[in-house]
Motif scaffolding. Structure first.
Motif, PDB file in Angstrom:
ATOM      1  N   MET A 119       0.853  -1.183   0.000  1.00  0.00           N
ATOM      2  CA  MET A 119       0.000   0.000   0.000  1.00  0.00           C
ATOM      3  C   MET A 119       0.889   1.233   0.000  1.00  0.00           C
ATOM      4  N   ARG A 161     -22.640 -14.309   4.574  1.00  0.00           N
ATOM      5  CA  ARG A 161     -21.771 -13.117   4.666  1.00  0.00           C
ATOM      6  C   ARG A 161     -21.244 -12.693   3.304  1.00  0.00           C
ATOM      7  N   PRO A 162     -21.199 -11.420   3.060  1.00  0.00           N
ATOM      8  CA  PRO A 162     -20.813 -10.963   1.714  1.00  0.00           C
ATOM      9  C   PRO A 162     -19.334 -11.168   1.428  1.00  0.00           C
ATOM     10  N   LEU A 163     -19.026 -11.069   0.119  1.00  0.00           N
ATOM     11  CA  LEU A 163     -17.656 -11.275  -0.350  1.00  0.00           C
ATOM     12  C   LEU A 163     -16.652 -10.369   0.336  1.00  0.00           C
ATOM     13  N   GLY A 164     -16.873  -9.096   0.224  1.00  0.00           N
ATOM     14  CA  GLY A 164     -15.911  -8.164   0.800  1.00  0.00           C
ATOM     15  C   GLY A 164     -16.369  -7.735   2.180  1.00  0.00           C
ATOM     16  N   PRO A 165     -15.430  -7.421   3.067  1.00  0.00           N
ATOM     17  CA  PRO A 165     -15.820  -7.098   4.438  1.00  0.00           C
ATOM     18  C   PRO A 165     -16.057  -5.630   4.690  1.00  0.00           C
ATOM     19  N   ARG A 166     -16.095  -4.785   3.683  1.00  0.00           N
ATOM     20  CA  ARG A 166     -16.072  -3.354   3.967  1.00  0.00           C
ATOM     21  C   ARG A 166     -17.239  -2.556   3.401  1.00  0.00           C
ATOM     22  N   ARG A 199     -28.284  -5.728  -1.576  1.00  0.00           N
ATOM     23  CA  ARG A 199     -29.171  -5.526  -2.726  1.00  0.00           C
ATOM     24  C   ARG A 199     -28.483  -6.005  -4.000  1.00  0.00           C
ATOM     25  N   LYS A 200     -27.197  -5.700  -4.087  1.00  0.00           N
ATOM     26  CA  LYS A 200     -26.450  -6.134  -5.276  1.00  0.00           C
ATOM     27  C   LYS A 200     -26.380  -7.659  -5.334  1.00  0.00           C
ATOM     28  N   ARG A 201     -26.208  -8.259  -4.172  1.00  0.00           N
ATOM     29  CA  ARG A 201     -26.100  -9.722  -4.151  1.00  0.00           C
ATOM     30  C   ARG A 201     -27.429 -10.384  -4.497  1.00  0.00           C
ATOM     31  N   LEU A 202     -28.506  -9.786  -3.988  1.00  0.00           N
ATOM     32  CA  LEU A 202     -29.809 -10.356  -4.343  1.00  0.00           C
ATOM     33  C   LEU A 202     -30.038 -10.241  -5.845  1.00  0.00           C
ATOM     34  N   ALA A 203     -29.682  -9.083  -6.391  1.00  0.00           N
ATOM     35  CA  ALA A 203     -29.822  -8.904  -7.841  1.00  0.00           C
ATOM     36  C   ALA A 203     -28.935  -9.896  -8.572  1.00  0.00           C
ATOM     37  N   GLY A 204     -27.707 -10.086  -8.065  1.00  0.00           N
ATOM     38  CA  GLY A 204     -26.781 -11.035  -8.696  1.00  0.00           C
ATOM     39  C   GLY A 204     -27.328 -12.454  -8.653  1.00  0.00           C
ATOM     40  N   ARG A 232     -24.561  -3.806  -0.616  1.00  0.00           N
ATOM     41  CA  ARG A 232     -24.053  -5.090  -1.114  1.00  0.00           C
ATOM     42  C   ARG A 232     -25.122  -6.165  -1.116  1.00  0.00           C
ATOM     43  N   LEU A 249     -28.183 -16.479   0.889  1.00  0.00           N
ATOM     44  CA  LEU A 249     -26.956 -15.682   0.856  1.00  0.00           C
ATOM     45  C   LEU A 249     -26.429 -15.518   2.272  1.00  0.00           C
TER      46      LEU A 249
END
Lengths: 330, 506
Positions: free
Chosen positions: A1, A297-302, A195-200, A193, A295
């Motif tokens: 970084m 826990r989501p992919l990214g933690p942030r 909402r995006k995941r449900l759409a995905g 996320r 679904l």
């Protein structure tokens, strides 16, 4: 970084008791001008005006700190006291430019007002704003009168409906503020996320078939994320054409129903879980008979964590939010 | 009967990314380690990857265990957010696999096809496939052909797209040959040509600057603009890239791609929409409007030069010929300057000066638009000279814009002085910009080709520089020299002096 080394910071301030707003504005101009002539050469930079309605200082401090680091803003922070006068503190924060470059300044103006001044806070705050910049009102606490008073100055009104104890009351307050301008709910952004995941999950046709024929929805959420569960259920109901959404609070969970467009019932459970993350959604299941979209826990933690994250991620408008509130009857 | 629409998609700010398998050929190489793997990681961290995302690394002489360890090291070393071990172990690592083989061996691609199908079968999805050829350009053609033979190209279901990185050839002819080889297996919409400059936020901001601000467009033409300068300057020398650089040179390395891409964005007509084809159509029109160089033009309007030893940041640095790996007697240029003209109604008669070089005093990519002077000054001879308005758009390292205007100096006399109004991107938006490769990979997955170069763009850019390359190869233009750390060769200065202009000082 490739983290940038923190630049040295300078600050200067002024305080006054029983002051007129014109006096505060004059002191603000004086401090800013002093920094412009400072040996390092500072310039004022703003990308927005931020008005913060009264709230506990510890509650707003983290948000303001995140702004200092990320978004140069002129911040006017309102507080309430008993005395019938306005006390003010003006602080100019400057980052000193390195290698001969100019540094940049932004300001925080704390106004401590009595109730009468807060009830007409729009006029109090207005002379302190930078003209021509977007103005955001952050409704940090539950002072709805002060919020109503400054809301007409705002292009956007930032709330966090998850911050209050009564979820539906918080959503109703957010809905009421919509008549003044666009409301951005931090709780809604925490659902981006999901909402995006449900759409995905509905993008391949089989997932879409499950969603359109869904007879049950379960949202598993942290103990302090009941509003998120409500908003997600409201959004799903709006988008899947469900009507008569009812989600009464229960002793442990909200269990309710809706009616699909074809008249079939839908069972909805908003299930709180103890343990981290208390302020997040943990999982969502949309089921149709034997089939389901599940679904975890989501992919990214942030997801957005700070006020600055929320401000940076604000969409214009926040699509789906109004429909979710309407479905919930807020 | 067509499928019903996705009920949730309408609220998404961006196009939904379908299930995707990203194949990186050359995954053990430098590009993958420094850029691609960290970019994938950052996208995962930001929650940008689709639920069904898999990454397949392809290389020769490694194995899955070493690949995973090396990939983790690259992220640790090069990802801008640092490594989140939980995310790596929970999300990224389980989605990665490795295939060993020689890219010149067609059988590798047959195995790759089978592997991709297995991954999809295991996940119960049909994923789009992106094949990133992070390998030497000489392998682009053979790899494309092998992908075609393995059923991973034109007409494949699910769809396959191939991503290739510049250089796209070394001249017009080789570029067309390369293009023909790739087109032998892929249709144009399946080919994504990466010029990482286009993935930079500030390059995209050029479009917003031009087309999102009503005050600029009315003066953005020959009536008001005197000249445009485009500079891509680097402090660095050639590092360990002598082998590549000596065969390339500044003109191929920067002008044919980055510089002409920037120029096309600055000078093109406003596109009707920000859709890929609309933007790329305008860029191509602009590139095609650049007047071709005749033999005389090359002599008069181009400069090539090479750095000699000098000082950078107060430290002595060797000349180009003394750099490790540079062959004795090399005539490769490390500096190129061109005077271009754009033959269209907007720009006829406005010179565009382009310069790029290594071992210049600072790293600086900027576009300078100098406006015509005010037609009449009523202030009298004692007011002082007035310098024309100048708009500077800085791309790197300090992204932003500044405008030079004339103001009255305080005092009883009428004295005019130039002053600068500054806007710095980093101070107004204090948010870390995503790396160019993050944006480009995301767009590739989304199916948005706006920031990728189309074949006709590449072709048009080669047509601009090809006559120059040919003349330089015949030694028809002298090879000048400049001291490392200086402003560049005297001949570049002369290019401007001849037109009664000067370069903006680096």
């Amino acid at each position: 970084m490739s983290a940038r080394a923190p630049e040295p910071a300078e600050r200067s301030d002024w305080r006054g008791e029983g002051v007129a707003v014109s006096e505060v504005a004059a002191e603000l101009r004086r401090l800013t001008a002093e920094h412009m002539h400072h040996e390092h050469g500072h310039a004022s930079t703003w990308t927005l005006n931020l008005i913060v309605t009264p709230a506990r200082r510890d509650r707003v401090q983290a948000g303001l700190d995140s702004l200092h680091e990320r978004i140069p803003a002129r911040m006017v922070v309102l507080h309430e006291h008993e005395a019938e006068r306005i006390d003010a503190a003006v602080t100019v924060h400057c980052q000193t430019g390195d290698q001969g470059r100019r540094g940049y300044c932004h300001e925080e103006i704390d106004l401590v007002c009595d109730r009468a001044h807060l009830d007409r806070a729009g006029g109090v705050v207005h002379p302190l704003l930078v003209a021509d910049l977007p103005t955001v009102v952050w409704v940090a606490g539950s002072d709805t009168r002060a919020a109503e008073a400054v809301a007409p100055l705002a292009e956007r009104i930032l709330v966090d409906s998850a911050a209050g104890a009564d979820a539906m009351a918080a959503l109703r307050r957010a809905a009421a503020l919509r008549r003044h301008g666009h409301v951005d709910d931090a709780a809604w952004h925490r659902l981006d996320r999901w909402r995006k995941r449900l759409a995905g999950a509905c993008d391949p046709a089989p997932g879409r078939e499950v969603a359109l024929a869904a007879d049950r929805l379960e949202v598993r959420h942290g103990a302090e994320a009941g509003v998120l569960g409500l908003l997600l259920a409201g959004w799903a109901a709006a988008r899947l054409g469900w009507r008569d959404l009812r989600l009464p609070p229960g002793p442990e969970a909200r269990r309710g129903t809706a009616v699909r467009a074809d008249g079939a019932p839908v069972a909805i459970d908003l299930v709180p879980f103890d343990g981290p993350p208390a302020t997040r959604v943990i999982g969502v299941t949309l089921g149709a008979g034997e089939r389901e979209i599940r679904l975890e826990r989501p992919l990214g933690p942030r997801p957005p964590e700070t006020l600055a994250d929320t401000l940076a991620g604000m969409a214009d408008p926040a699509p789906g939010y109004d429909d979710a509130l309407r479905a919930l009857g807020a | 009967m067509s499928d019903p629409p996705n009920p949730f998609e309408q609220d998404l700010p961006r196009r939904l990314i379908p299930p995707t398998i990203l194949v990186i050929c050359g995954v053990t190489g430098d590009l993958a380690a420094r850029k691609l793997l960290p970019a994938v990681y950052e996208l995962a961290l930001g929650g940008e990857l689709p639920e069904e995302f898999r990454l397949v690394g392809v290389a020769r002489g490694s194995d899955p265990e070493h690949f995973m360890a090396r990939a983790r090291e690259s992220v640790e070393q090069f990802a801008r957010s640092g490594l989140d071990a939980d995310l790596w172990g929970r999300v990224i690592a389980p989605r990665m696999s490795y295939l060993d083989g020689d890219l010149t061996d067609p059988e590798l691609f047959t195995r790759l096809h089978a592997h991709l199908d297995e991954l999809d079968a295991a996940a119960g999805v049909r994923s789009q496939r992106l094949v990133y050829l992070a390998v030497a350009p000489s392998l682009f053609g053979p790899a494309a052909t092998s992908l075609g033979k393995a059923g991973l190209a034109r007409g494949s279901d699910p769809q396959v797209k191939v991503m290739v990185e510049k250089p796209f050839g070394r001249d017009l002819e080789s570029s067309r040959a390369l293009d023909a080889a790739i087109h032998g297996a892929f249709d144009e919409p399946q080919i994504l040509r990466v010029d990482h400059y286009l993935g930079k936020e500030t390059v995209q901001n050029l479009l917003v600057f031009r087309f999102g601000n009503g005050i600029f467009e009315p003066v953005w033409n020959r009536r008001y603009v005197d000249n445009v300068q485009l500079t891509v300057a680097e402090e660095l020398g050639i590092g360990h890239r002598a082998d590549y650089y000596d065969r390339s040179g500044a003109l191929r390395d920067v002008v044919q791609n980055h510089a002409l891409q920037l120029l096309s964005l600055i000078a093109m007509e406003p596109p009707a929409t920000f859709a890929a084809e609309a933007v790329r159509d305008e860029k191509v029109k602009l590139l095609r409007a650049i007047s071709p160089f005749s033999a005389e033009d090359v002599l008069r309007d181009t400069v090539r030069a090479r750095y000699t030893s000098g000082e950078i940041d107060g430290e002595p640095v060797p000349g180009y010929l003394e750099e490790d790996g540079v062959p004795a007697g090399s005539t490769t240029e490390t500096f190129a300057a061109l005077r271009l003209e754009i033959a269209n109604w907007r720009w006829a008669g406005v010179p565009f000066y382009v310069r790029t070089g290594k071992r210049l005093p600072v790293r600086d990519t900027e576009i300078v638009i100098t406006f015509r002077p005010a037609p009449h000054l009523p202030f009298g001879p004692d007011a002082g000279a007035v310098r024309p308005n100048q708009l500077v758009l800085s791309v790197q390292p300090d992204e932003g814009a500044s405008l030079r205007i004339t103001a009255k100096a305080p005092g009883p006399e009428m004295r005019l002085r130039p002053v600068r109004m500054d806007f710095q991107y980093g101070s107004a938006f204090m948010r870390a910009s995503p790396e160019a490769y993050e944006r480009l990979l995301l767009d590739a997955m989304r199916g948005d080709a706006t920031l990728f170069a189309r074949a006709d763009e590449v072709d048009a850019a080669w047509r601009v520089v090809d006559p120059v390359l040919a003349a330089w190869a015949r030694d028809e233009a002298p090879l000048d020299h400049y001291r490392a750390g200086s402003q560049g060769p005297g001949s570049a200065e002369q290019l401007m002096v001849r037109d009664h202009r000067e370069w903006r000082r680096l």
